[in-house]
Motif scaffolding. Structure first.
Motif, PDB file in Angstrom:
ATOM      1  N   MET A 189       0.835  -1.203   0.000  1.00  0.00           N
ATOM      2  CA  MET A 189       0.000   0.000   0.000  1.00  0.00           C
ATOM      3  C   MET A 189       0.869   1.252   0.000  1.00  0.00           C
ATOM      4  N   LYS A 190       1.997   1.219   0.698  1.00  0.00           N
ATOM      5  CA  LYS A 190       2.903   2.358   0.735  1.00  0.00           C
ATOM      6  C   LYS A 190       3.406   2.682  -0.676  1.00  0.00           C
ATOM      7  N   TRP A 191       3.741   1.638  -1.451  1.00  0.00           N
ATOM      8  CA  TRP A 191       4.203   1.858  -2.829  1.00  0.00           C
ATOM      9  C   TRP A 191       3.128   2.574  -3.650  1.00  0.00           C
ATOM     10  N   GLU A 192       1.871   2.144  -3.474  1.00  0.00           N
ATOM     11  CA  GLU A 192       0.770   2.755  -4.230  1.00  0.00           C
ATOM     12  C   GLU A 192       0.563   4.215  -3.820  1.00  0.00           C
ATOM     13  N   VAL A 193       0.664   4.482  -2.514  1.00  0.00           N
ATOM     14  CA  VAL A 193       0.508   5.859  -2.032  1.00  0.00           C
ATOM     15  C   VAL A 193       1.620   6.740  -2.597  1.00  0.00           C
ATOM     16  N   GLU A 194       2.841   6.225  -2.627  1.00  0.00           N
ATOM     17  CA  GLU A 194       3.968   6.987  -3.183  1.00  0.00           C
ATOM     18  C   GLU A 194       3.747   7.292  -4.659  1.00  0.00           C
ATOM     19  N   GLU A 195       3.172   6.346  -5.398  1.00  0.00           N
ATOM     20  CA  GLU A 195       2.880   6.580  -6.813  1.00  0.00           C
ATOM     21  C   GLU A 195       1.857   7.711  -6.979  1.00  0.00           C
ATOM     22  N   GLN A 196       0.827   7.678  -6.136  1.00  0.00           N
ATOM     23  CA  GLN A 196      -0.189   8.738  -6.210  1.00  0.00           C
ATOM     24  C   GLN A 196       0.401  10.084  -5.830  1.00  0.00           C
ATOM     25  N   TRP A 197       1.328  10.078  -4.882  1.00  0.00           N
ATOM     26  CA  TRP A 197       1.992  11.330  -4.476  1.00  0.00           C
ATOM     27  C   TRP A 197       2.814  11.902  -5.637  1.00  0.00           C
ATOM     28  N   LYS A 198       3.502  11.009  -6.364  1.00  0.00           N
ATOM     29  CA  LYS A 198       4.270  11.456  -7.529  1.00  0.00           C
ATOM     30  C   LYS A 198       3.345  12.058  -8.585  1.00  0.00           C
ATOM     31  N   LYS A 199       2.190  11.407  -8.807  1.00  0.00           N
ATOM     32  CA  LYS A 199       1.229  11.936  -9.775  1.00  0.00           C
ATOM     33  C   LYS A 199       0.712  13.306  -9.341  1.00  0.00           C
ATOM     34  N   LEU A 200       0.472  13.439  -8.030  1.00  0.00           N
ATOM     35  CA  LEU A 200      -0.002  14.716  -7.508  1.00  0.00           C
ATOM     36  C   LEU A 200       1.034  15.806  -7.737  1.00  0.00           C
ATOM     37  N   LYS A 201       2.310  15.492  -7.477  1.00  0.00           N
ATOM     38  CA  LYS A 201       3.385  16.457  -7.692  1.00  0.00           C
ATOM     39  C   LYS A 201       3.474  16.848  -9.167  1.00  0.00           C
ATOM     40  N   PHE A 202       3.376  15.861 -10.041  1.00  0.00           N
ATOM     41  CA  PHE A 202       3.432  16.121 -11.488  1.00  0.00           C
ATOM     42  C   PHE A 202       2.254  16.987 -11.912  1.00  0.00           C
ATOM     43  N   ASN A 203       1.094  16.729 -11.327  1.00  0.00           N
ATOM     44  CA  ASN A 203      -0.097  17.521 -11.632  1.00  0.00           C
ATOM     45  C   ASN A 203       0.099  18.975 -11.205  1.00  0.00           C
ATOM     46  N   TYR A 204       0.688  19.169 -10.015  1.00  0.00           N
ATOM     47  CA  TYR A 204       0.965  20.521  -9.547  1.00  0.00           C
ATOM     48  C   TYR A 204       1.914  21.243 -10.506  1.00  0.00           C
ATOM     49  N   GLN A 205       2.959  20.527 -10.957  1.00  0.00           N
ATOM     50  CA  GLN A 205       3.939  21.127 -11.858  1.00  0.00           C
ATOM     51  C   GLN A 205       3.296  21.506 -13.193  1.00  0.00           C
ATOM     52  N   SER A 206       2.412  20.622 -13.686  1.00  0.00           N
ATOM     53  CA  SER A 206       1.725  20.911 -14.949  1.00  0.00           C
ATOM     54  C   SER A 206       0.836  22.138 -14.804  1.00  0.00           C
ATOM     55  N   GLU A 207       0.139  22.233 -13.685  1.00  0.00           N
ATOM     56  CA  GLU A 207      -0.732  23.385 -13.454  1.00  0.00           C
ATOM     57  C   GLU A 207       0.090  24.669 -13.363  1.00  0.00           C
ATOM     58  N   GLU A 208       1.267  24.571 -12.719  1.00  0.00           N
ATOM     59  CA  GLU A 208       2.142  25.739 -12.613  1.00  0.00           C
ATOM     60  C   GLU A 208       2.608  26.201 -13.997  1.00  0.00           C
ATOM     61  N   LYS A 209       2.947  25.220 -14.874  1.00  0.00           N
ATOM     62  CA  LYS A 209       3.385  25.572 -16.230  1.00  0.00           C
ATOM     63  C   LYS A 209       2.268  26.263 -16.994  1.00  0.00           C
ATOM     64  N   GLU A 210       1.046  25.735 -16.857  1.00  0.00           N
ATOM     65  CA  GLU A 210      -0.085  26.344 -17.545  1.00  0.00           C
ATOM     66  C   GLU A 210      -0.333  27.758 -17.026  1.00  0.00           C
ATOM     67  N   THR A 211      -0.202  27.907 -15.699  1.00  0.00           N
ATOM     68  CA  THR A 211      -0.405  29.222 -15.103  1.00  0.00           C
ATOM     69  C   THR A 211       0.642  30.216 -15.592  1.00  0.00           C
ATOM     70  N   LYS A 212       1.908  29.750 -15.643  1.00  0.00           N
ATOM     71  CA  LYS A 212       2.984  30.613 -16.128  1.00  0.00           C
ATOM     72  C   LYS A 212       2.763  31.002 -17.580  1.00  0.00           C
ATOM     73  N   LYS A 213       2.346  30.012 -18.394  1.00  0.00           N
ATOM     74  CA  LYS A 213       2.119  30.266 -19.814  1.00  0.00           C
ATOM     75  C   LYS A 213       0.995  31.285 -20.005  1.00  0.00           C
ATOM     76  N   ALA A 214      -0.084  31.116 -19.206  1.00  0.00           N
ATOM     77  CA  ALA A 214      -1.217  32.032 -19.326  1.00  0.00           C
ATOM     78  C   ALA A 214      -0.848  33.422 -18.833  1.00  0.00           C
ATOM     79  N   SER A 215       0.034  33.489 -17.827  1.00  0.00           N
ATOM     80  CA  SER A 215       0.393  34.794 -17.265  1.00  0.00           C
ATOM     81  C   SER A 215       1.389  35.550 -18.138  1.00  0.00           C
ATOM     82  N   GLN A 216       2.102  34.834 -19.034  1.00  0.00           N
ATOM     83  CA  GLN A 216       3.065  35.510 -19.914  1.00  0.00           C
ATOM     84  C   GLN A 216       2.371  36.539 -20.792  1.00  0.00           C
TER      85      GLN A 216
END
Length: 397
Positions: A230-257
């Motif tokens: 279960m710990k492995w699965e939680v870590e995978e979801q955490w990585k996805k969450l981090k990647f999602n945050y990074q993608s949202e940040e890129k979109e925000t930066k692109k829109a703010s340019q």
């Protein structure tokens, strides 16, 4: 052996009970080390399990100091944890952030991995038995329901657990094992996210929902088979969450340019207009700035001060020349000029803080009002002394 136990028990001074429950936990203090511990009563049949737990020294489990039998009763002395239970945090907060919840889940699973490695099942994983210390560490506490996994029983000998968080097998359907604790972990995650049990309202968060669904399956074979899995699965979801945050940040930066480019163009246009009018503004503001900086009475926008200043300056500008011209002799005129300057002009410069010279005097620049008043008194005495000195000179034949 009994004498040794009595001697060990006498080392701990009871301070106060931590709950109102009979045989509830009591805060105690070691008379020698002055350390605080929690004294808890446990059924005698749990002695071997508690001795096994005493061997564990884990970040996310309370450190067990001693396990003693006193008057036929089993008592455990464990570290005193400064913090709040997860129940208290859930009740006081609107919502626990997903990233924080996943981090807490990983720490909780680390505690269970340590317990399960000793063959011990907690069987009462719930928010009330999870503490967050003042340092931000998670601790899984309370071992009232612990048992060792037998593997040869159809049901648990003693059925314990908290309704809502306990797995179905803990109520007589099968023997509980490490997968039972994982069921409880899934319920805890859902309660943290929604404040409701999964059967009432399942979390819709895409990073939590699959974890909760698998952990809370009715059939233990359909759940995670170990805390490590279960710990492995939680870590995978955490990585996805981090990647999602990074993608949202890129979109925000692109829109703010585009917004930034637009702002730059607007500023450039405004700057051109400002440059065209800058000379006119300087001409308009220059006399005003001189008045505000140097002329007493005009350094603020208070109307009554300006009115008094105008009247005073008219008086000085007309009255002093007429007074001087009435004196016929040149020596008399020069003395009169000095006298008028001392009596009428000097006080203006002294008491209106001309050129901000008060900030250079120790008493007048003080932040304490009484000190400043004393400073003004001394300044007044200085002026009066000058006036007296001038009069004395004039009286000398």
């Amino acid at each position: 052996m009994e004498n040794v136990t009595e001697e060990r028990v006498s080392l701990y001074k009871e301070i106060e009970p931590l709950t109102d429950k009979p045989n509830g936990p009591v805060l105690v203090r070691n008379r020698e080390t002055k350390e605080f511990f929690v004294k808890k009563y446990y059924p005698l049949f749990l002695k071997e399990n508690l001795l096994t737990l005493q061997e564990l020294d884990h970040t996310h489990l309370p450190k067990i100091q001693e396990v003693l039998v006193e008057d036929g009763k089993l008592f455990l002395y464990e570290e005193f944890i400064h913090g709040k239970t997860l129940t208290q945090i859930i009740q006081r907060s609107e919502m626990i952030e997903i990233e924080t919840l996943l981090k807490m889940t990983l720490e909780l699973l680390d505690a269970l991995i340590a317990l399960h490695s000793k063959g011990i099942i907690h069987r009462d994983v719930k928010p009330g038995n999870i503490m967050l210390t003042n340092d931000g560490l998670l601790k899984l506490i309370d071992f009232d329901a612990v048992r060792t996994f037998d593997g040869g029983k159809e049901t648990d000998t003693v059925q314990l657990g908290t309704i809502g968080f306990a797995s179905p097998e803990q109520f007589g359907f099968a023997e509980s094992d490490r997968r039972s604790d994982l069921y409880s972990v899934g319920v805890v995650m859902n309660v943290c996210a929604t404040k409701k049990y999964p059967k009432e309202q399942l979390s819709t968060n895409k990073f939590l929902r699959p974890l909760i669904l698998k952990a809370t399956k009715l059939d233990p074979n359909d759940r995670y088979q170990s805390a490590l899995e279960m710990k492995w699965e939680v870590e995978e979801q955490w990585k996805k969450l981090k990647f999602n945050y990074q993608s949202e940040e890129k979109e925000t930066k692109k829109a703010s340019q585009e917004d930034r480019i637009r702002e730059i163009l607007e500023k450039n246009a405004a700057n051109k207009e400002q440059q065209q009018n800058i000379s006119q503004k300087v001409v308009k503001t220059y006399p005003s700035s001189i008045l505000r900086k140097y002329v007493p009475g005009f350094r603020t926008d208070i109307v009554w001060k300006k009115v008094i200043a105008v009247i005073y300056y008219v008086f000085i500008g007309l009255g002093l020349p007429l007074d001087i011209m009435r004196n016929g002799s040149s020596n008399g005129r020069s003395g009169l000029v000095v006298e008028d300057l001392l009596y009428f002009v000097l006080p203006v410069f002294l008491f209106t803080n001309f050129m901000d010279f008060h900030s250079k005097l120790p008493l007048l620049k003080s932040k304490k009002r009484i000190v400043r008043i004393f400073g003004y008194i001394l300044l007044g005495l200085f002026w009066l002394a000058l006036c007296s000195l001038l009069r004395g000179e004039q009286r000398v034949p």
